[in-house]
Design an enzyme around this catalytic site. Structure first.
Site, PDB file in Angstrom:
ATOM      1  N   ASN A  42       0.834  -1.184   0.000  1.00 26.90           N
ATOM      2  CA  ASN A  42       0.000   0.000   0.000  1.00 26.90           C
ATOM      3  C   ASN A  42       0.879   1.248   0.000  1.00 26.90           C
ATOM      4  O   ASN A  42       1.961   1.276   0.579  1.00 26.90           O
ATOM      5  CB  ASN A  42      -1.010   0.001   1.153  1.00 26.90           C
ATOM      6  N   GLU A  44       0.329   5.273   0.681  1.00 26.40           N
ATOM      7  CA  GLU A  44      -0.573   6.332   1.116  1.00 26.40           C
ATOM      8  C   GLU A  44      -0.078   7.691   0.625  1.00 26.40           C
ATOM      9  O   GLU A  44       1.048   7.827   0.152  1.00 26.40           O
ATOM     10  CB  GLU A  44      -0.694   6.315   2.645  1.00 26.40           C
ATOM     11  N   CYS A  53      -4.198   0.738  -2.466  1.00 27.47           N
ATOM     12  CA  CYS A  53      -3.995  -0.499  -1.710  1.00 27.47           C
ATOM     13  C   CYS A  53      -2.952  -1.398  -2.379  1.00 27.47           C
ATOM     14  O   CYS A  53      -2.719  -1.320  -3.589  1.00 27.47           O
ATOM     15  CB  CYS A  53      -5.300  -1.272  -1.622  1.00 27.47           C
ATOM     16  N   GLU A  55      -3.141  -4.516  -3.079  1.00 24.05           N
ATOM     17  CA  GLU A  55      -3.709  -5.409  -4.090  1.00 24.05           C
ATOM     18  C   GLU A  55      -3.752  -4.742  -5.463  1.00 24.05           C
ATOM     19  O   GLU A  55      -3.427  -5.345  -6.485  1.00 24.05           O
ATOM     20  CB  GLU A  55      -5.130  -5.841  -3.699  1.00 24.05           C
ATOM     21  N   CYS A  86     -10.275  -4.728   0.303  1.00 25.65           N
ATOM     22  CA  CYS A  86     -11.391  -3.793   0.479  1.00 25.65           C
ATOM     23  C   CYS A  86     -12.334  -3.895  -0.719  1.00 25.65           C
ATOM     24  O   CYS A  86     -12.028  -4.540  -1.728  1.00 25.65           O
ATOM     25  CB  CYS A  86     -10.859  -2.370   0.646  1.00 25.65           C
ATOM     26  N   CYS A  89     -10.884  -2.838  -4.123  1.00 23.59           N
ATOM     27  CA  CYS A  89      -9.955  -3.826  -4.687  1.00 23.59           C
ATOM     28  C   CYS A  89     -10.716  -5.044  -5.214  1.00 23.59           C
ATOM     29  O   CYS A  89     -10.361  -5.592  -6.258  1.00 23.59           O
ATOM     30  CB  CYS A  89      -8.924  -4.251  -3.655  1.00 23.59           C
TER      31      CYS A  89
HETATM   32 ZN    ZN Z   1      -8.128  -2.170  -1.309  1.00 24.36          ZN
END
Ligand code: ZN
Length: 130
Positions: A42, A44, A53, A55, A86, A89
């Site tokens: 990830n 940010e 993210c 993924e 999430c 994703c």
């Molecule tokens: Zn995600």
């Protein structure tokens, strides 16, 4: 490649996470049909909406390498619960691999396996708009 080997790749990727705001480092390892593994972490951003993210980082890296057929995805976080993708994703992944096997790993290295079809039932895909 064993589940454990794929999980170890995801765990290594988590070490590269840039997560100064959430402090929730995540790693993903995507096993492609050709046997290669593409990883992501990830990333940010101070403008939090710009964060991405692990993924999707792994998926985009694979796609940029011309690898659109995938076998399995391992997602690791040093968390108490199993780290599932999430919603964003899940939707992103279903574009390319609606039945992808996803290994959701928690901090003690235990994991559970789900199909993406189970995590995201009634998928919205190209059939609706093409
Ligand atoms: Zn995600």
């Amino acid at each position: 490649m064993t589940d454990r080997e794929l999980i170890n790749e995801a765990k290594k990727a988590a070490a590269n996470a840039y997560a100064p705001y959430s402090r929730f480092a995540v790693g993903a390892a995507l096993e492609c049909d050709d046997g290669t593994v593409v990883t992501g972490c990830n990333v940010e951003n101070a403008a939090l909406g710009g964060s991405i993210c692990a993924e999707r980082v792994a998926a985009c890296a694979a796609i940029s390498q011309g690898k659109r057929s995938w076998k399995r995805l391992a997602v690791y976080a040093n968390s108490a619960g199993y780290c599932t993708p999430c919603g964003a994703c899940r939707q992103f992944l279903c574009e390319f691999a609606p039945d992808l096997e996803i290994l959701c790993v928690r901090g003690d290295n235990r994991y559970v396996s789900y199909s993406l079809a189970k995590l995201l039932p009634h998928q919205f895909n190209a059939e609706f708009i093409l």
